[in-house]
Scaffold this active site. Sequence first.
Site, mmCIF file in Angstrom:
data_model
loop_
_atom_site.group_PDB
_atom_site.id
_atom_site.type_symbol
_atom_site.label_atom_id
_atom_site.label_comp_id
_atom_site.label_asym_id
_atom_site.label_seq_id
_atom_site.Cartn_x
_atom_site.Cartn_y
_atom_site.Cartn_z
ATOM 1 N N HIS A 279 0.751 -1.279 0.059
ATOM 2 C CA HIS A 279 0.075 0.252 -0.042
ATOM 3 C C HIS A 279 0.857 1.188 0.113
ATOM 4 O O HIS A 279 1.671 1.343 0.708
ATOM 5 C CB HIS A 279 -1.019 0.008 1.264
ATOM 6 C CG HIS A 279 -0.530 -0.153 2.409
ATOM 7 N ND1 HIS A 279 -0.188 1.093 3.230
ATOM 8 C CD2 HIS A 279 -0.205 -1.140 3.431
ATOM 9 C CE1 HIS A 279 0.170 0.962 4.418
ATOM 10 N NE2 HIS A 279 0.088 -0.452 4.629
ATOM 11 N N GLU A 325 -4.765 1.847 2.670
ATOM 12 C CA GLU A 325 -5.111 0.683 3.377
ATOM 13 C C GLU A 325 -5.190 1.264 4.936
ATOM 14 O O GLU A 325 -6.101 0.566 5.596
ATOM 15 C CB GLU A 325 -3.828 -0.194 3.381
ATOM 16 C CG GLU A 325 -3.935 -1.612 4.177
ATOM 17 C CD GLU A 325 -3.511 -1.683 5.496
ATOM 18 O OE1 GLU A 325 -3.728 -2.404 6.232
ATOM 19 O OE2 GLU A 325 -2.817 -0.528 5.813
HETATM 20 ZN ZN LIG Z 1 0.719 -1.477 6.425
#
Ligand SMILES: [Zn+2]
Length: 467
Positions: A279, A325
């Site tokens: 991410h 995320e």
């Molecule tokens: Zn992470």
Amino acid sequence: MKHILIVVFLFTTVQFSAQTDAENLKKIYSNSLTNGMSYQWLDHLSNQIGGRLSGSLNAEKAVQYTKEELEKLGLDKVWLQPVMVPRWVRGAPEFAYFETSPGVTTNVNICALGGSVATPTGGIKAKIIEVGSYTELKALGEDKIKGKIVFINRPMQADLINTFEAYGGCSVERYAGAAEAAKYGAVGTIVRSLNLRLDDYPHTGSMGYGDLPNSKRIPSAAISTNDAELLSGMIALNKNLNFFFSQNCKQLADVQSYNVIGEITGSEFPNEIIVVGGHLDSWDLGDGSHDDGAGVVQSMDVLRLLKESGIRPKRTIRAVLFMNEENGLRGGKKYAEVAKSKNEKHVFALESDSGGFSPRGFSFQCSEAMLAKIQSWRSLFKPYLIHSFEAGYSGADIGPLKDDNIVLAGLRPDSQRYFDHHHAANDTFEHVNKRELELGAASMTALVYLMDTYGTETISNEVELRD
Ligand SMILES: [Zn+2]
């Protein structure tokens, strides 16, 4: 006779391919260690851009930078996938102290938890009460809690070898502690940082209020482990201790951002897609070097290392740099939603989101037959000290892709130092070791290569030959 010939033929084929696989893995690891790009990319992400909280200018810079770098690799396709993300801002630095007697105060290190509301202007001062866990908090009730600040002091369990398990054990305190305390009339919560080490860094992370109405929401902050110990000691001496904290964080309207995607189109089965990702967003206190700059640059390097090693994949390999995320998972959800709407067939997804430390292996969410097939590749990884191929958690961003057919996996680096840095101001570039990062990138490339070569079907030749 015919059968013997088939057996001999199969035997030589297997021998030959095992040799080719070993040679290809050697090429991948050598390329990563002598000529890898992950460390250089991580240097830029950490030191030229910095923390990349969703919706921030830095997050947008990271989108542009990684897209440009992927474009330089001569891939078949690079694109941005739009996704709306939440935007939470920290505001002015937080401030906190406890008061042992009127006017006698000791400052402590705190940071607002992501998603928290601010304190009223000028801060909050109230009596503080300590609880050891979420369960203990629930048991106390309104009588004991009303009008107070609740200090949730649950240390991570030190005797668990996998530190992620220790993290999982305490994360409900951080995520849901404030919402629970608010139900009994608390005015704020202070949560012990999720860090196994004693130090002065407060560690942020996401929290949520569930369906609690806005008027009932109370501010929540994390306190460093050293200060959690100090505060606990002071409370033991003085049950009427006052605590003060102020924070100015705010939830703003959603903004447009992107997942960044690069692809090598498969030569034989272009419609079968393998995803490798991490991410791109991070928390704002540090530079997000381990979490998850490492996973981002390793995923980018998987595509590059395949090309550099002269491997032309049969299936389509995509590096996906997911946005958001940390405080929403919007990027992971959006990617899966688009994949489903386009009827794309994803056969394998691998995520790196556990830091850039020495890789130990992978954990898998798949059938037992598939896991057995993967475990048969173990000897190929032996020269690189990769040994752990177990069933287990894969990754947050690839989770939404889960169905009955896809194999999901997570890179499992050594986890002993990860929570020293996780979500804190010391998640910075100098704490990432170049070779450890590169070994992780090579291990991911090697697994992707084997998955692409042998596919995710589990009916072996032996079974077919039995009749
Ligand atoms: Zn992470």
